[in-house]
Design an enzyme around this catalytic site. Structure first.
Site, PDB file in Angstrom:
ATOM      1  N   SER A   1       0.839  -1.202   0.000  1.00 18.54           N
ATOM      2  CA  SER A   1       0.000   0.000   0.000  1.00 18.54           C
ATOM      3  C   SER A   1       0.866   1.241   0.000  1.00 18.54           C
ATOM      4  O   SER A   1       1.967   1.252   0.569  1.00 18.54           O
ATOM      5  CB  SER A   1      -0.860  -0.020   1.268  1.00 18.54           C
TER       6      SER A   1
ATOM      7  N   LYS B   1       2.028  -3.958   6.613  1.00 13.89           N
ATOM      8  CA  LYS B   1       2.386  -4.027   5.186  1.00 13.89           C
ATOM      9  C   LYS B   1       3.898  -3.836   5.010  1.00 13.89           C
ATOM     10  O   LYS B   1       4.545  -4.536   4.238  1.00 13.89           O
ATOM     11  CB  LYS B   1       1.623  -2.962   4.392  1.00 13.89           C
TER      12      LYS B   1
ATOM     13  N   TYR C   1      -1.836  -1.110  10.699  1.00 15.50           N
ATOM     14  CA  TYR C   1      -2.113  -1.638   9.359  1.00 15.50           C
ATOM     15  C   TYR C   1      -0.918  -1.361   8.438  1.00 15.50           C
ATOM     16  O   TYR C   1      -0.385  -2.266   7.796  1.00 15.50           O
ATOM     17  CB  TYR C   1      -3.392  -1.005   8.781  1.00 15.50           C
TER      18      TYR C   1
HETATM   19  P1  NAD Z   1     -11.067  -6.895   0.956  1.00 16.64           P
HETATM   20  O1  NAD Z   1     -11.279  -6.900   2.424  1.00 16.64           O
HETATM   21  O2  NAD Z   1     -12.230  -6.617   0.082  1.00 16.64           O
HETATM   22  O3  NAD Z   1     -10.411  -8.287   0.509  1.00 16.64           O
HETATM   23  C1  NAD Z   1      -9.582  -9.046   1.340  1.00 16.64           C
HETATM   24  C2  NAD Z   1     -10.067 -10.491   1.247  1.00 16.64           C
HETATM   25  O4  NAD Z   1      -9.228 -11.317   2.058  1.00 16.64           O
HETATM   26  C3  NAD Z   1     -11.491 -10.670   1.748  1.00 16.64           C
HETATM   27  O5  NAD Z   1     -12.214 -11.467   0.834  1.00 16.64           O
HETATM   28  C4  NAD Z   1     -11.321 -11.394   3.090  1.00 16.64           C
HETATM   29  O6  NAD Z   1     -12.426 -12.222   3.378  1.00 16.64           O
HETATM   30  C5  NAD Z   1     -10.047 -12.175   2.840  1.00 16.64           C
HETATM   31  N1  NAD Z   1      -9.260 -12.495   4.036  1.00 16.64           N
HETATM   32  C6  NAD Z   1      -8.866 -11.650   5.031  1.00 16.64           C
HETATM   33  N2  NAD Z   1      -8.123 -12.313   5.935  1.00 16.64           N
HETATM   34  C7  NAD Z   1      -8.013 -13.591   5.492  1.00 16.64           C
HETATM   35  C8  NAD Z   1      -7.361 -14.748   5.971  1.00 16.64           C
HETATM   36  N3  NAD Z   1      -6.654 -14.701   7.108  1.00 16.64           N
HETATM   37  N4  NAD Z   1      -7.451 -15.899   5.275  1.00 16.64           N
HETATM   38  C9  NAD Z   1      -8.168 -15.940   4.117  1.00 16.64           C
HETATM   39  N5  NAD Z   1      -8.812 -14.871   3.609  1.00 16.64           N
HETATM   40  C10 NAD Z   1      -8.734 -13.711   4.291  1.00 16.64           C
HETATM   41  O7  NAD Z   1      -9.884  -5.852   0.663  1.00 16.64           O
HETATM   42  P2  NAD Z   1      -9.333  -5.306  -0.710  1.00 16.64           P
HETATM   43  O8  NAD Z   1      -9.646  -3.856  -0.775  1.00 16.64           O
HETATM   44  O9  NAD Z   1      -9.716  -6.185  -1.819  1.00 16.64           O
HETATM   45  O10 NAD Z   1      -7.781  -5.405  -0.434  1.00 16.64           O
HETATM   46  C11 NAD Z   1      -7.007  -6.520  -0.840  1.00 16.64           C
HETATM   47  C12 NAD Z   1      -5.586  -6.327  -0.345  1.00 16.64           C
HETATM   48  O11 NAD Z   1      -5.065  -5.086  -0.837  1.00 16.64           O
HETATM   49  C13 NAD Z   1      -5.460  -6.266   1.167  1.00 16.64           C
HETATM   50  O12 NAD Z   1      -4.273  -6.949   1.551  1.00 16.64           O
HETATM   51  C14 NAD Z   1      -5.337  -4.788   1.435  1.00 16.64           C
HETATM   52  O13 NAD Z   1      -4.635  -4.535   2.622  1.00 16.64           O
HETATM   53  C15 NAD Z   1      -4.565  -4.305   0.224  1.00 16.64           C
HETATM   54  N6  NAD Z   1      -4.781  -2.889  -0.079  1.00 16.64           N
HETATM   55  C16 NAD Z   1      -6.055  -2.421  -0.233  1.00 16.64           C
HETATM   56  C17 NAD Z   1      -6.243  -1.063  -0.479  1.00 16.64           C
HETATM   57  C18 NAD Z   1      -7.638  -0.496  -0.622  1.00 16.64           C
HETATM   58  O14 NAD Z   1      -7.791   0.715  -0.489  1.00 16.64           O
HETATM   59  N7  NAD Z   1      -8.658  -1.288  -0.905  1.00 16.64           N
HETATM   60  C19 NAD Z   1      -5.151  -0.185  -0.593  1.00 16.64           C
HETATM   61  C20 NAD Z   1      -3.870  -0.718  -0.465  1.00 16.64           C
HETATM   62  C21 NAD Z   1      -3.698  -2.078  -0.199  1.00 16.64           C
HETATM   63  N1  UFG Z   2     -12.483  11.858   2.848  1.00 19.59           N
HETATM   64  C1  UFG Z   2     -13.451  12.772   3.200  1.00 19.59           C
HETATM   65  N2  UFG Z   2     -14.614  12.295   3.708  1.00 19.59           N
HETATM   66  C2  UFG Z   2     -14.871  10.963   3.874  1.00 19.59           C
HETATM   67  C3  UFG Z   2     -13.863  10.035   3.515  1.00 19.59           C
HETATM   68  C4  UFG Z   2     -12.675  10.524   3.010  1.00 19.59           C
HETATM   69  O1  UFG Z   2     -13.261  13.970   3.072  1.00 19.59           O
HETATM   70  O2  UFG Z   2     -15.961  10.598   4.352  1.00 19.59           O
HETATM   71  C5  UFG Z   2     -11.215  12.352   2.267  1.00 19.59           C
HETATM   72  C6  UFG Z   2      -9.987  12.018   3.106  1.00 19.59           C
HETATM   73  O3  UFG Z   2      -9.778  13.021   4.088  1.00 19.59           O
HETATM   74  C7  UFG Z   2      -8.906  11.961   2.035  1.00 19.59           C
HETATM   75  C8  UFG Z   2      -9.639  11.430   0.805  1.00 19.59           C
HETATM   76  O4  UFG Z   2     -11.022  11.692   1.045  1.00 19.59           O
HETATM   77  O5  UFG Z   2      -8.443  13.255   1.741  1.00 19.59           O
HETATM   78  C9  UFG Z   2      -9.460   9.930   0.593  1.00 19.59           C
HETATM   79  O6  UFG Z   2      -9.798   9.230   1.793  1.00 19.59           O
HETATM   80  P1  UFG Z   2      -9.941   7.638   1.822  1.00 19.59           P
HETATM   81  O7  UFG Z   2     -10.344   7.282   3.210  1.00 19.59           O
HETATM   82  O8  UFG Z   2     -10.823   7.191   0.724  1.00 19.59           O
HETATM   83  O9  UFG Z   2      -8.482   7.119   1.490  1.00 19.59           O
HETATM   84  P2  UFG Z   2      -7.103   7.365   2.241  1.00 19.59           P
HETATM   85  O10 UFG Z   2      -6.169   7.933   1.240  1.00 19.59           O
HETATM   86  O11 UFG Z   2      -7.272   8.110   3.494  1.00 19.59           O
HETATM   87  O12 UFG Z   2      -6.706   5.872   2.652  1.00 19.59           O
HETATM   88  C10 UFG Z   2      -6.472   4.900   1.651  1.00 19.59           C
HETATM   89  C11 UFG Z   2      -6.795   3.505   2.199  1.00 19.59           C
HETATM   90  C12 UFG Z   2      -5.858   3.155   3.334  1.00 19.59           C
HETATM   91  C13 UFG Z   2      -4.436   3.315   2.877  1.00 19.59           C
HETATM   92  C14 UFG Z   2      -4.220   4.698   2.323  1.00 19.59           C
HETATM   93  C15 UFG Z   2      -2.844   4.890   1.756  1.00 19.59           C
HETATM   94  O13 UFG Z   2      -8.114   3.483   2.693  1.00 19.59           O
HETATM   95  O14 UFG Z   2      -6.058   1.822   3.676  1.00 19.59           O
HETATM   96  O15 UFG Z   2      -5.158   4.934   1.254  1.00 19.59           O
HETATM   97  O16 UFG Z   2      -2.658   3.997   0.707  1.00 19.59           O
HETATM   98  F1  UFG Z   2      -3.625   3.125   3.940  1.00 19.59           F
END
Ligand code: NAD
Ligand code: UFG
Length: 346
Positions: A123, A151, A147
């Site tokens: 991330s 990572k 979190y």
């Molecule tokens: P998500 O929660 O939709 O998907 C994660 C999946 O993993 C889910 O289906 C959950 O049931 C499964 N899971 C969790 N723990 C598990 C375990 N111990 N064993 C088996 N399955 C398990 O999240 P996502 O948004 O699809 O994110 C996927 C990956 O990308 C995650 O590792 C997350 O940290 C990373 N990531 C997500 C974002 C974001 O903003 N969505 C940003 C950066 C990184």
């Molecule tokens: N924001 C609002 N109102 C809301 C939600 C978000 O104003 O209700 C703003 C936040 O302040 C930020 C932007 O919208 O400026 C994006 O916010 P998000 O929560 O959508 O995303 P972030 O960038 O804060 O966080 C995301 C992921 C985290 C990850 C991070 C860095 O959710 O898991 O990117 O990769 F750690």
């Protein structure tokens, strides 16, 4: 065959779809702690293909061994993990156990079976509050919550692993802000409860499920004072994983790359883009800054283009259009009733 851990989740389901479309065989391991089998059912319907779906935990070593024995797995795409920043502050051990122990157990079993090609979901949070933007992969890292630390720890563990055994091929993909949904509107992001992230919150305001958006601060040093992020369409992100798998085919060692568009957009720009895409008004209020938030965060995507031959194609209009299509077609998210056949390895 590709093992996709966490394949039923938001990014995983979109990646499974692209993998199937490109004729990969896929086995999904998911414990469904944050997803439903419905997403996989829909992926199968959309593509007209089948996956093997195993319900289970990535920390379950005995189960992993059974999987690697039963299937000829060539590479793993590892999404499984927990991702809620606030929750990780409240319950750090659960995050370290799931994200770090899960990632270690997985690679231990992979090594036992001689499978050494791995794509890992990292991330942009590993950059903390960057000194400048756009962010390059060689910028300093540092995290402010468990979190993010989980990572960063996994990145470090995987780099050490590749030093100890240079035949590993690992891609550490640092995602920026994944948003949007598949263009069919059949799969998308289905957050539990009140969304924390901007895009699903806006979508729920547009659909009338929530009254207004709180904009967390308009006094950042950004063009309009609201937070700037690098929003990336989830389909582009999914394709980045296929590009990484391809790139690892002829390269030992570790690739660390940003997956972003290189474009920063403010909260107010996202609100306008969503209003245009949905034809709905998004009422908002300016509220105090959210603790832990940063002003601007966007990628330098040059290294991904160079090493993976990949770049994001879709802009915020497509992101908002597809997020809105998903939201309108699935106002309550996925239903429990659609099931896929799961294999039991217990
Ligand atoms: P998500 O929660 O939709 O998907 C994660 C999946 O993993 C889910 O289906 C959950 O049931 C499964 N899971 C969790 N723990 C598990 C375990 N111990 N064993 C088996 N399955 C398990 O999240 P996502 O948004 O699809 O994110 C996927 C990956 O990308 C995650 O590792 C997350 O940290 C990373 N990531 C997500 C974002 C974001 O903003 N969505 C940003 C950066 C990184
Ligand atoms: N924001 C609002 N109102 C809301 C939600 C978000 O104003 O209700 C703003 C936040 O302040 C930020 C932007 O919208 O400026 C994006 O916010 P998000 O929560 O959508 O995303 P972030 O960038 O804060 O966080 C995301 C992921 C985290 C990850 C991070 C860095 O959710 O898991 O990117 O990769 F750690």
């Amino acid at each position: 065959m590709i093992l996709v851990t966490g394949g039923a989740g938001y990014i995983g389901s979109h990646t499974c779809l692209e993998l199937l479309q490109q004729r990969y065989s896929v086995v999904v391991l998911d414990n469904f702690c944050n997803s439903k089998p419905t997403s996989l059912h829909r992926v199968e319907n959309l593509v007209g293909g089948k996956m093997t779906v195993v319900r289970g935990d990535v920390r379950n070593r005995a189960l992993l061994r059974k999987l690697f024995t039963a299937y000829q797995i060539d590479a793993v795409v590892h999404f499984a993990g927990l991702k809620a920043v606030g929750e990780s502050v409240q319950q750090p051990l659960i995050y370290y156990d799931n994200n770090v122990v899960g990632s270690v157990t997985l690679t231990e079993v992979m090594a036992e079976y001689g499978v050494k090609t791995l794509v890992f979901s990292s991330s942009a949070t590993v950059y903390g509050d960057p000194a400048s933007v756009p962010i390059r992969e060689d910028f300093p890292v540092g995290t402010t919550n468990p979190y993010g630390s989980s990572k960063l720890m996994v990145e470090r563990i995987y780099r050490d692993l590749a030093v100890a055994d240079p035949t590993w091929r690992i891609a550490l993909l640092r995602y920026f802000n994944p948003v949007g949904a598949h263009q069919s509107g059949m799969i998308g992001e289905d957050p539990n409860g009140i969304p924390n992230n901007l895009m699903p919150f806006i979508a729920q305001v547009a659909s009338g499920r929530r009254e207004h958006l709180n904009i967390w601060g308009n006094d950042y040093s950004t063009p309009d004072g609201t937070g700037v992020r690098d929003y990336i369409h989830v389909t582009d992100l999914a394709l980045g994983h296929l590009a990484a798998l391809q790139a690892l085919q002829d390269k030992d060692g570790v690739l660390t790359v940003n997956l972003g568009t290189g474009q920063g957009h403010s909260v107010l720009e996202m609100v306008s883009a969503f209003e245009a895409a949905s034809g709905k008004k998004i009422p908002y209020r300016i509220a105090p800054r959210r603790p832990g938030d940063i002003g601007a965060c966007y990628a330098d995507p040059a290294l991904a283009a160079q090493l993976l031959g990949w770049r994001a194609e879709l802009g915020i209009d497509a992101m908002c259009r597809d997020a809105w299509r998903w939201q309108s077609m699935n106002p309550e998210g996925y239903f429990e009733t659609e099931r896929v056949q799961e294999l039991s390895f217990a």
